[in-house]
Design an enzyme around this catalytic site. Structure first.
Site, PDB file in Angstrom:
ATOM      1  CG  ASP A 161      45.692  43.568  40.307  1.00  0.00           C
ATOM      2  OD1 ASP A 161      46.105  42.541  40.873  1.00  0.00           O
ATOM      3  OD2 ASP A 161      46.009  43.878  39.138  1.00  0.00           O
ATOM      4  CG  ASP A 175      50.856  41.692  41.304  1.00  0.00           C
ATOM      5  OD1 ASP A 175      50.946  40.630  40.666  1.00  0.00           O
ATOM      6  OD2 ASP A 175      49.935  42.517  41.137  1.00  0.00           O
TER       7      ASP A 175
END
Length: 234
Positions: A161, A175
Site C-alpha cells: 500500500d 483498492d
C-alpha cells in the site's frame, strides 16, 4: 399373320430417399435459441470485462513496483498537503488497511470472490455489470498476487500500500478499483438492473409478455374495430 405386339406395363418409378434440408443457422436440439445479435453482444461484454480486468491488474502491479523502488518505507511524501500523500507500507490485512493479522482468511476470501465473479460473468448482459465485474476482479487479483508471491510467504504475503488518504488509511490501485466496483454495483441495484441486463419493471405479464408489450397489444385490439368499420364504408 402378324404377331401381337408385346404389351408394355407401366413401371413405377423408384423413389430416391430425400435428405431434409437443415438450416445451418438453426439451433441444434438442446441448445438455447440465442439470436446472433445477442450472442455478439455477450461476446463484446465478456471482452470488455476481460480487458478491464487485465488493465486494472497491470496498473496495480506496475504502480506497486514503482512504489517499492521509489518510496522509503514509512516516510510520507505530501501530494495534496495533509489530505493525500505517498507512504509505503506492507499491509497484512484487508483493503484500506483493515483486518490486520487475518492474512490466511483474507486470501481464502479473495479466492472465493475471484471464482464467484468468473462464474457469474457467463450471465453478463449489461455493460454496467461488465464494468463492475472487471473492476472487482482486477482489484481482487491485484491484491491476491501480493498474498501469494510477496513476503513473508505463500498465501501469507503482505499487500503493498502506498496511497495515503489523510490520517485515515493507506491503499493502492486495487483498492480503488474494488471501491469503484462496489459503488457501481450499488447504482445498478438501485436502478433495478439485473446481471443479465433486464430491469425489474420488465417482468413478464400474466400472459407471458412484458407490461409494455401487453399494453401495445391492447392498443392494437382497440384500433382493429375502427379500421374494419372504415374498410366497410369504403
Amino acid at each position: 399373320m402378324p404377331s401381337p405386339a408385346p404389351s408394355s406395363s407401366p413401371v413405377d418409378p423408384v423413389e430416391e430417399p430425400t435428405t431434409p434440408l437443415v438450416d445451418p443457422a438453426a439451433p441444434t436440439p438442446g441448445e438455447p435459441d440465442v439470436p446472433p445479435v445477442a450472442g455478439r453482444r455477450r461476446r463484446r461484454l465478456l471482452l470488455t470485462f476481460g480487458l478491464l480486468t487485465v488493465v486494472v491488474l497491470a496498473a496495480d502491479q506496475v504502480t506497486k513496483a514503482w512504489a517499492l523502488s521509489a518510496l522509503e518505507p514509512g516516510t510520507r511524501t505530501p501530494v495534496l498537503g495533509d489530505l493525500f500523500g505517498l507512504q509505503l507500507i506492507r499491509n497484512s490485512g484487508a483493503a484500506l488497511s483493515m483486518a490486520n493479522g487475518m492474512t490466511w482468511v483474507l486470501t481464502l476470501v479473495a479466492c472465493v470472490v475471484v471464482v464467484v465473479v468468473i462464474r457469474a460473468s457467463r450471465r453478463l448482459g449489461s455493460a454496467g455489470w461488465a464494468l463492475a465485474f472487471g473492476l472487482l476482479l482486477g482489484g481482487a487479483l491485484g491484491n491476491l498476487v501480493d498474498r501469494f508471491w510477496r513476503e513473508p510467504g505463500f498465501a501469507r504475503g503482505h499487500v503493498v500500500d502506498f496511497l495515503a488518504y489523510g490520517n485515515w488509511f493507506i491503499g493502492n490501485v486495487a483498492d480503488i478499483a474494488i471501491v469503484a466496483a462496489a459503488g457501481l454495483v450499488m447504482i445498478l441495484a438501485l436502478r433495478g438492473v439485473s446481471l443479465d441486463g433486464t430491469r425489474q419493471h420488465d417482468e413478464p405479464a400474466p400472459g407471458g409478455e412484458t407490461d409494455e408489450a401487453a399494453s401495445r397489444d391492447v392498443a392494437v385490439d382497440q384500433d382493429a374495430p375502427v379500421a374494419g368499420a372504415e374498410e366497410s364504408r369504403g
